[in-house]
Design an enzyme around this catalytic site. Structure first.
Site, PDB file in Angstrom:
ATOM      1  N   THR A   1      43.316  45.341  52.774  1.00 22.66           N
ATOM      2  CA  THR A   1      43.125  46.385  53.567  1.00 22.66           C
ATOM      3  C   THR A   1      43.837  47.466  53.913  1.00 22.66           C
ATOM      4  O   THR A   1      44.957  47.129  54.373  1.00 22.66           O
ATOM      5  CB  THR A   1      42.338  45.831  54.843  1.00 22.66           C
ATOM      6  OG1 THR A   1      41.323  44.760  54.420  1.00 22.66           O
ATOM      7  CG2 THR A   1      41.260  46.980  55.453  1.00 22.66           C
ATOM      8  N   GLU A   2      43.624  48.707  53.525  1.00 22.39           N
ATOM      9  CA  GLU A   2      44.302  49.879  53.550  1.00 22.39           C
ATOM     10  C   GLU A   2      45.627  49.844  53.187  1.00 22.39           C
ATOM     11  O   GLU A   2      46.540  50.329  53.554  1.00 22.39           O
ATOM     12  CB  GLU A   2      44.452  50.185  55.287  1.00 22.39           C
ATOM     13  CG  GLU A   2      43.293  50.342  56.040  1.00 22.39           C
ATOM     14  CD  GLU A   2      42.270  51.371  55.468  1.00 22.39           C
ATOM     15  OE1 GLU A   2      42.967  52.554  54.864  1.00 22.39           O
ATOM     16  OE2 GLU A   2      41.041  51.555  55.668  1.00 22.39           O
ATOM     17  N   LEU A   3      45.651  49.029  51.987  1.00 20.13           N
ATOM     18  CA  LEU A   3      47.036  48.675  51.281  1.00 20.13           C
ATOM     19  C   LEU A   3      48.188  48.217  52.112  1.00 20.13           C
ATOM     20  O   LEU A   3      49.235  48.391  51.991  1.00 20.13           O
ATOM     21  CB  LEU A   3      47.382  50.063  50.582  1.00 20.13           C
ATOM     22  CG  LEU A   3      47.879  49.971  49.310  1.00 20.13           C
ATOM     23  CD1 LEU A   3      47.006  49.451  48.212  1.00 20.13           C
ATOM     24  CD2 LEU A   3      48.498  51.300  48.825  1.00 20.13           C
ATOM     25  N   SER A   4      47.519  47.369  53.422  1.00 22.98           N
ATOM     26  CA  SER A   4      48.470  46.740  54.124  1.00 22.98           C
ATOM     27  C   SER A   4      49.254  45.768  53.539  1.00 22.98           C
ATOM     28  O   SER A   4      48.846  44.910  52.690  1.00 22.98           O
ATOM     29  CB  SER A   4      48.026  46.437  55.344  1.00 22.98           C
ATOM     30  OG  SER A   4      46.747  45.507  54.981  1.00 22.98           O
TER      31      SER A   4
END
Lengths: 406, 405
Positions: free
Chosen positions: B150-153
């Protein structure tokens, strides 16, 4: 720059925010070099070193109380003139105020006249019409705010309207107020500047919360109660019936909640009845009209401050409450909500949302803390010096209209 | 060979309706806003974005695949997106099926609910990744092999997890503080991992399109294909892979059609492929294209958001922490209840958009419009969220009582 300020009250002879705003604005203007004559409609000693306070009418300030917020009964003679043994109505006082201004202007030549609210607009119009002095009308509240849903007093509307028409420029205390002026009075928006009331957190004023004023509430707090407060006149404008019903709904879900209604007004008896009818009388506390330390202690002891106004041009009390670390809930109809981000906003009739917010804040330390610390960073952003700067800009602009005699 | 690795992200959250305290314990539908024009009406928003972005861009992508032989790309599609598309725009699912059948579109793995579960509960996180993989397999008949969170985390722990789970690659932001002097245009290996490869977003070239394309104050505006080609070609001197990662909605929703974004896209694909030295790759192909140039370590979490590239927009204030804690602490009871509807609602509450709507950090920079939210304020978002949590708790109590009987 010589400025003639037309006011109706100054602390400590004030009944609300108008006097506080006038005093602070004048103080900041004086700092910027303005030479101010401030006119009030009563005899009293204001020992202020930064401006001259002139008394237009020889009555005692005590008998003039309420005047600034009166709507319905302005022509009823009820102010007893101690000196002259006669009764005066607001209209009589305004008449004498105007006479005083006329006399004053024959001897003095201010560059701008700055009139605060409808009470002084007739005097402002004289300055503009008879003496050609540029007029700035400052709108702290309109008759539409004071009169609530029943429309207000037609005579006041008329005076307000004329004042706004004659004014070279208008200063409104919020966009909410500006919108009313545009929509209800048909004044072009380009003639109106918005200057939010400032708030200068008192420094070194020796205020210190010692917990002594409200020992009972301190004890309740220790038992886990959340203290919710509201401060103001108990009139239609303040939307307190909605607040009372929302309080009942909130208490039905979260019983450990106490509401402080600080103030006085025509709705007091009805509000007390209502709290009993709703079965929450023991959770509602009426303090009566309070000021000074007792008032500040209210802000200090409460966790949540609600401004439930149906129509509130600005709402200085919310900033005072924020300064004392309250979580703030305001109606979308309150101007102060335009300058604060870290507040819960609701429509004045939306009792469910208000109750939801109360319960959630009472039950969530994270939400309470976020609101309290968030708003504490915000209220200080608007200072009276900024308001004064805006006024000086307006003065410089209207000075060019100078001497257009009518 | 110089390759563009285009990866687009498709997501829609289930926004909570204005759910007040008096709905708790009798209204269990948190997701259906009655007012069609409310900002929280999921159906209206999905249909609007479908018209402005999903349909026209998918049509354009399909056209490019047919017309330009070397064109390929990758997509990540959240489970919450798929569920809403099935309800309100089933033709979008059909188009996606056609696209994946061409073999030129790769689907990237992620959590079904676009959640922050990795940071709260590893088993719940893994369950959501599995749920997403199953759904993708069922719908499109493919197995996702490259993971994005998620969100490129991203951080080292996540890379280790993905390596052990068996993913071939993982995606992350090519943030300067991590890369330092290195270029994002190579295949890397996360430190301490055996097999997995790391692809890093070329944020300058990605953001030129995703954020700056329509910005008239940008000194490079208007961005022409010729100019952009020069930048891309210059950048390939730093390495052969140009990783362009962005939100799918860039095309048509964030940047409107009248800016010329669609025409720009097609003409760029055409221009890029004119040179025989150039091609497109899916993320798996990019992972296979080379051995890792070096190892890279990211001990702390990096995302593709904001100038800070961290999680503070999601988990930056106490409300956000409290809301997530309130959701995750229900986990064992929720799963034990066996109530599928309850589990689904609870998982929808984990979608990262919920805490995002509670973000207050923009109050400090005064940039209130920098964050999109369907609510009046972050405090409102928190109120509705916590009320829904209260209701979920109540339903849980009901299930427990029924079981005891």
């Amino acid at each position: 720059m010589k400025i003639l300020m037309l006011g109706w009250e100054l602390p400590p002879h004030n009944s609300g925010g108008l006097g506080v705003a006038c005093l602070n604005l004048s103080k900041s203007l004086a700092k910027m070099g303005a030479d101010i004559d401030f006119v009030v409609p009563y005899e009293a000693q204001h020992s202020l070193d930064y401006m001259n306070v002139l008394s237009a009418v020889d009555i005692d300030p005590l008998i003039r109380y309420g005047g600034a917020y009166e709507s319905k009964e302005i022509e009823v003679k009820k102010f007893r003139n101690e000196n002259r043994q006669q009764f005066l109505s607001i209209r009589d006082i305004q008449h004498e105020y105007c006479e005083f201004i006329e006399k004053y202007l024959k001897e003095h030549h201010p560059e701008v006249v700055h009139a605060h609210d409808w009470l002084t607009y007739e005097a402002g119009i004289i300055a503009k019409k008879e003496f050609g002095i540029p007029l700035v009308a400052h709108v702290h509240a309109t008759e539409f705010d004071r009169g609530g849903a029943d429309g207000g007093n037609p005579l006041i509307h008329q005076i307000e309207y004329e004042g706004l028409l004659w004014a070279d420029r208008i200063i409104a205390v919020s966009h909410a107020t500006k919108n009313i002026i545009v929509e209800k009075y048909g004044i072009p928006p380009s003639k109106i500047d918005v200057a939010y009331n400032g708030f200068d957190a008192p420094k070194n004023d020796h205020y210190h919360y010692d917990g002594s004023s409200y020992q009972y509430l301190e004890n309740l707090k220790k038992k886990g109660y959340t203290i919710v407060s509201t401060v103001g006149r108990f009139t239609l404008q303040k939307g307190l019936f909605h607040l009372m019903r929302a309080a009942a709904r909130a208490i039905s879900i979260h019983p450990k909640m106490v509401f402080l209604f600080a103030g006085d007004g025509e709705q007091k008896d009805q509000l007390m009845h209502m709290s009993a009818d709703l079965g929450i009388a023991k959770n509602i506390i009426f303090t009566g009209f309070i000021r000074g330390k007792q008032l500040r202690d209210i802000y200090s002891i409460s966790d949540i401050f609600v401004m439930s106004s149906v129509s509130e041009p600005f709402g200085l009390t919310a900033l005072e409450a924020a300064h004392h670390g309250n979580a703030i809930i305001v109606t979308k109809q309150s101007g102060v909500g335009e300058v604060l981000n870290s507040v819960v906003r609701y429509d004045y009739w939306d009792e469910d949302k208000l109750a939801s917010a109360l319960v959630n804040i009472a039950e969530s330390p994270a939400l309470e803390k976020s609101l309290q610390t968030g708003v504490s960073h915000e209220y200080a952003r608007i200072s009276w010096d900024d308001v004064a700067k805006k006024c000086v800009d307006v003065y410089n602009e209207v000075r060019q209209h100078k001497r257009n005699r009518f | 060979m110089r390759s563009i690795v285009l990866y687009l992200h498709m997501h829609q959250p289930w926004r909570l309706k204005h759910y007040n305290i008096f709905s708790v314990d009798h209204d269990h539908d948190y997701w259906t806003e009655k007012d069609y024009y409310a900002g929280t009406n999921n159906e209206r928003i999905f249909k609007k974005v479908a018209d402005k972005s999903y349909r026209p861009m998918l049509t354009l992508l399909e056209k490019c695949i047919k017309k330009y032989d070397g064109f390929k790309f990758s997509l990540s599609i959240t489970g919450t997106f798929l569920d809403q598309a099935e309800k309100w725009a089933p033709d979008v699912i059909e188009t996606l099926k056609r696209l994946t059948k061409t073999g030129k579109v790769e689907i990237v793995a992620e959590t079904y609910y676009h959640s922050l579960a990795f940071f709260y509960d590893r088993t719940e996180f893994e369950a959501q990744v599995k749920q997403h993989q199953d759904r993708i397999h069922k719908l499109f008949g493919v197995k996702s092999q490259v993971f994005r969170n998620t969100e490129l985390s991203y951080n080292d722990d996540l890379a280790k997890w993905a390596d052990e789970y068996g993913f071939k690659g993982i995606l992350a932001e090519g943030w300067d503080k991590i890369l330092e002097w290195r270029s994002p245009n190579y295949v890397y290996r996360p430190e301490g991992c055996k097999n997995i490869k790391l692809l890093m977003k070329n944020y300058r070239l990605s953001d030129d399109i995703a954020f700056r394309f329509s910005d008239k104050h940008w000194k490079e505006w208007p961005l022409t294909v010729e100019k952009y080609m020069r930048w891309v070609e210059t950048d390939t001197l730093r390495g052969p892979l140009i990783n362009l990662f962005m939100d799918f909605e860039t095309f048509g929703e964030n940047i409107w059609e009248d800016t010329g974004i669609f025409k720009f896209f097609e003409y760029f694909v055409y221009t890029w492929l004119k040179d025989k030295d150039n091609n497109f790759m899916t993320v798996s192909e990019a992972c296979d294209s080379a051995e890792p140039t070096a190892e890279i370590s990211m001990p702390w979490t990096v995302t593709w958001a904001d100038t800070e590239r961290d999680l503070t927009a999601w988990l930056g204030n106490s409300m956000q922490h409290e809301a997530m804690k309130a959701a995750y602490e229900l986990k064992s009871e929720i799963l034990a209840s066996g109530d599928q509807k309850l589990i689904e609602d609870w998982r929808r509450m984990q979608t990262s958009d919920h805490p995002y709507y509670m973000c207050t950090k923009y109050f400090n920079d005064g940039d209130v419009h920098a964050y999109f939210s369907p609510y009046d304020s972050p405090y409102d978002a928190f109120l509705y969220y916590m009320n829904a949590i209260r209701d979920i708790r109540g339903r849980l109590d009901g299930v427990t009582r029924r079981k005891k009987k």
